[in-house]
Design a protein around this motif. Structure first.
Motif, short mmCIF file in Angstrom:
data_model
loop_
_atom_site.label_atom_id
_atom_site.label_comp_id
_atom_site.label_asym_id
_atom_site.label_seq_id
_atom_site.Cartn_x
_atom_site.Cartn_y
_atom_site.Cartn_z
N ARG A 21 31.65 49.36 -44.61
CA ARG A 21 30.70 49.61 -45.69
C ARG A 21 31.36 49.24 -47.02
NH1 ARG A 21 28.39 54.95 -48.00
NH2 ARG A 21 26.21 54.46 -48.40
N ILE A 63 29.39 47.02 -53.97
CA ILE A 63 29.39 45.87 -54.89
C ILE A 63 28.89 46.36 -56.24
CG2 ILE A 63 28.40 43.61 -55.38
CD1 ILE A 63 27.93 43.38 -52.29
N VAL A 71 25.23 40.00 -57.59
CA VAL A 71 25.09 41.06 -56.58
C VAL A 71 24.45 40.50 -55.31
CG1 VAL A 71 23.89 43.21 -56.00
CG2 VAL A 71 25.04 42.96 -58.21
N ASN A 72 23.38 39.76 -55.46
CA ASN A 72 22.69 39.19 -54.30
C ASN A 72 23.57 38.20 -53.54
OD1 ASN A 72 20.40 40.70 -54.87
ND2 ASN A 72 19.40 39.06 -56.01
N LYS A 87 26.21 40.31 -51.76
CA LYS A 87 25.58 41.08 -50.68
C LYS A 87 25.32 40.20 -49.48
CE LYS A 87 21.79 44.32 -49.82
NZ LYS A 87 20.59 44.98 -50.40
N GLU A 123 26.94 40.86 -45.76
CA GLU A 123 26.09 41.08 -44.59
C GLU A 123 26.26 39.99 -43.56
OE1 GLU A 123 22.28 41.64 -46.39
OE2 GLU A 123 22.70 43.74 -46.90
N ALA A 162 26.30 46.56 -47.14
CA ALA A 162 26.53 46.46 -48.58
C ALA A 162 25.72 47.50 -49.34
CB ALA A 162 26.17 45.07 -49.08
N ALA A 206 24.81 48.27 -53.46
CA ALA A 206 24.91 47.61 -54.76
C ALA A 206 24.76 48.59 -55.92
CB ALA A 206 23.86 46.51 -54.87
#
Length: 230
Positions: A2, A5, A13-14, A17, A21, A27, A29
């Motif tokens: 785990r 971020i 972030v995206n 992430k 994943e 993830a 955020a």
């Protein structure tokens, strides 16, 4: 695993992430250092990836806070566009375990994440067969033997037992366990978690005489504690 971020840029972030994943991790955020700090008090994470320049509490301040406030501090990757040698040394001296300068290739980021996770995992965490006292785990067959006798465990019971033994003497939050094993934090999984922990405790006979015990950390989660058998 785990991974937290923290970055105030949604695109970053995206991007992170998706990398996390793709590697099979979970993830979580956050868009500022204060929100990350609050989560670190309540939750368990195996790794933190954070920006330096964030609102409310920047990355360097968050690193100092983690050093002073957390008994069990996860490893940290500082990922930022700050490239000065002094910034890098300040972050590492404040407790960062790695430093990535933006922008960086996704394959390099994935490799740095997995390298740090391996480096901070406990002994035997990635072995196919491992022995903890009288308990032998076979991660290929998903079986546990105790002094030569195979214990009948369901797939989820094995995953849960393996998670605890991989993280022995480390407190795990309820959400961490549920997201790692069931990929959810729903109320149904909460009841399921309690039932599975009870079964694992009973089936493996986890008590001080056998070298391990699972106990509840009120308001947080559970911990598998190693007991010295005399």
């Amino acid at each position: 695993m785990r991974i937290a971020i923290a970055d105030d840029e949604t695109d970053v972030v995206n991007f992170l992430k998706a990398i996390v994943e793709e590697q099979g991790h979970v993830a979580a955020a956050f868009n500022d250092g204060a929100a990350l700090s609050q989560a670190l008090v309540r939750e368990t994470f195996d790794l933190v990836i954070m920006d330096w320049t964030m609102p409310k509490k920047d990355g360097l301040a968050t690193l100092h806070w983690m050093q002073e406030s957390l008994q069990e501090r996860p490893p940290v990757i500082m990922m930022t566009n700050r490239t000065a040698k002094k910034d890098i040394s300040d972050a590492l001296n404040a407790g960062a375990d790695d430093y990535i300068t933006k922008p960086e290739d996704r394959t390099v980021i994935a490799a740095r994440i997995n390298a740090l996770l391996r480096r901070n995992a406990g002994a035997g965490a990635f072995d196919t067969k491992v022995v903890y006292g009288k308990y032998e785990f076979n991660r290929i067959d998903q079986t546990v033997t105790v002094e030569g006798d195979t214990v009948s465990l369901t797939a989820k019971e094995f995953e849960l037992a393996d998670l605890f033994f991989r993280n022995r003497d480390r407190t795990l939050s309820r959400n961490y366990i549920m997201e790692t094993i069931w990929r959810t934090t729903a109320a149904l999984a909460t009841r399921t978690l309690d039932m599975h922990i009870s079964r694992v405790r009973a089936k493996l006979d986890l008590r001080p005489e056998n070298g391990f015990r699972i106990f509840t950390v009120f308001g947080y989660g559970y911990r598998l504690e190693t007991i010295e058998v005399r």
